[in-house]
Design a protein around this motif. Structure first.
Motif, mmCIF file in Angstrom:
data_model
loop_
_atom_site.group_PDB
_atom_site.id
_atom_site.type_symbol
_atom_site.label_atom_id
_atom_site.label_comp_id
_atom_site.label_asym_id
_atom_site.label_seq_id
_atom_site.Cartn_x
_atom_site.Cartn_y
_atom_site.Cartn_z
ATOM 1 N N ASP A 157 0.827 -1.200 0.000
ATOM 2 C CA ASP A 157 0.000 0.000 0.000
ATOM 3 C C ASP A 157 0.864 1.254 0.000
ATOM 4 O O ASP A 157 1.858 1.333 0.719
ATOM 5 N N HIS A 158 0.482 2.198 -0.844
ATOM 6 C CA HIS A 158 1.083 3.529 -0.867
ATOM 7 C C HIS A 158 0.177 4.455 -1.674
ATOM 8 O O HIS A 158 -0.618 3.994 -2.490
ATOM 9 N N PRO A 159 0.271 5.766 -1.436
ATOM 10 C CA PRO A 159 -0.591 6.710 -2.153
ATOM 11 C C PRO A 159 -0.362 6.674 -3.663
ATOM 12 O O PRO A 159 0.763 6.482 -4.125
ATOM 13 N N GLY A 160 -1.433 6.835 -4.434
ATOM 14 C CA GLY A 160 -1.322 7.001 -5.874
ATOM 15 C C GLY A 160 -1.687 5.794 -6.718
ATOM 16 O O GLY A 160 -1.792 5.911 -7.937
ATOM 17 N N ILE A 161 -1.898 4.636 -6.099
ATOM 18 C CA ILE A 161 -2.178 3.434 -6.891
ATOM 19 C C ILE A 161 -3.475 3.598 -7.682
ATOM 20 O O ILE A 161 -3.501 3.408 -8.900
ATOM 21 N N VAL A 162 -4.555 3.960 -7.005
ATOM 22 C CA VAL A 162 -5.845 4.090 -7.689
ATOM 23 C C VAL A 162 -5.785 5.200 -8.729
ATOM 24 O O VAL A 162 -6.313 5.054 -9.836
ATOM 25 N N ARG A 163 -5.110 6.296 -8.413
ATOM 26 C CA ARG A 163 -4.991 7.402 -9.368
ATOM 27 C C ARG A 163 -4.303 6.954 -10.654
ATOM 28 O O ARG A 163 -4.780 7.234 -11.762
ATOM 29 N N GLU A 164 -3.209 6.239 -10.545
ATOM 30 C CA GLU A 164 -2.467 5.805 -11.723
ATOM 31 C C GLU A 164 -3.263 4.816 -12.578
ATOM 32 O O GLU A 164 -3.336 4.959 -13.797
ATOM 33 N N VAL A 165 -3.862 3.833 -11.933
ATOM 34 C CA VAL A 165 -4.613 2.821 -12.681
ATOM 35 C C VAL A 165 -5.862 3.437 -13.307
ATOM 36 O O VAL A 165 -6.156 3.216 -14.480
ATOM 37 N N SER A 166 -6.598 4.244 -12.534
ATOM 38 C CA SER A 166 -7.827 4.846 -13.080
ATOM 39 C C SER A 166 -7.507 5.844 -14.191
ATOM 40 O O SER A 166 -8.286 5.986 -15.136
ATOM 41 N N SER A 167 -6.381 6.510 -14.123
ATOM 42 C CA SER A 167 -5.972 7.419 -15.203
ATOM 43 C C SER A 167 -5.731 6.653 -16.498
ATOM 44 O O SER A 167 -6.142 7.085 -17.572
ATOM 45 N N ALA A 168 -5.082 5.508 -16.390
ATOM 46 C CA ALA A 168 -4.837 4.680 -17.585
ATOM 47 C C ALA A 168 -6.158 4.175 -18.157
ATOM 48 O O ALA A 168 -6.356 4.189 -19.379
ATOM 49 N N LEU A 169 -7.065 3.758 -17.298
ATOM 50 C CA LEU A 169 -8.370 3.292 -17.762
ATOM 51 C C LEU A 169 -9.120 4.419 -18.472
ATOM 52 O O LEU A 169 -9.691 4.220 -19.546
#
Length: 178
Positions: A98-110
């Motif tokens: 866990d670390h900040p930014g995972i959801v942001r990076e994946v959702s941005s690619a999607l």
């Protein structure tokens, strides 16, 4: 004629919350269609789709607003039937430290690939051996026409390496969205 509504609910978690909401719906001869609810921290949150008779909409909304006196916040949206996403349904599993930014990076690619997220569930829990925080996400996504699962996999694997998570894409049981 029934009127479909989407409700969002948030309250301090305590026994009986779902029953209270179900009773208000039943009191107005409503129908509980589908929902997704969970305890998050000390809060209970959910989203729910119901239908009620056109003649009871006003009293139903008034009863929902009255739940605020009991610490239950309900937001109501009248459902305007949105067009359903069309394309290939894909199951996405993600696991990593866990670390900040995972959801942001994946959702941005999607979003860049115009992939629609149909369902998303995330969780942080301790790793079994070390107790270190482990982030997991499970999603059902819908690929737009023209995007293949392999093209998306290549993009997500690149991101997975950058944010140090493992990503697995598989065809969903229901391979095509409506």
């Amino acid at each position: 004629m029934p009127v479909e509504m989407v409700l969002t609910i948030i309250s301090k978690d305590r026994p009986g919350l779902v029953q209270t909401l179900a009773q208000v719906i039943a009191d107005h001869s409503g129908n509980w269609i589908d929902s997704s609810m969970a305890r998050l921290g000390g809060e209970f949150a959910g989203i729910l789709r119901v239908d009620v008779s056109e003649r009871t909409v006003a009293s139903f909304e008034k009863s929902l607003a009255a739940l605020a006196e009991h610490g239950i916040a309900v937001t109501v949206r009248h459902d305007s039937v949105a067009p359903r996403s069309h394309g290939q349904r894909v199951h996405l599993n993600l696991t990593g430290a866990d670390h900040p930014g995972i959801v942001r990076e994946v959702s941005s690619a999607l979003a860049r690939h115009r992939v629609s997220i149909d369902e998303l569930h995330t969780e942080v829990r301790p790793r079994s051996m070390t107790g270190e925080p482990l982030f997991t996400a499970e999603a059902i996504v819908i690929l737009p026409t023209g995007l293949t699962i392999n093209e998306l996999r290549t993009e997500l694997e690149r991101i997975g390496n950058d944010v140090m998570v493992d990503l697995v894409l598989t065809e969903s049981d229901n391979a095509k969205a409506d």
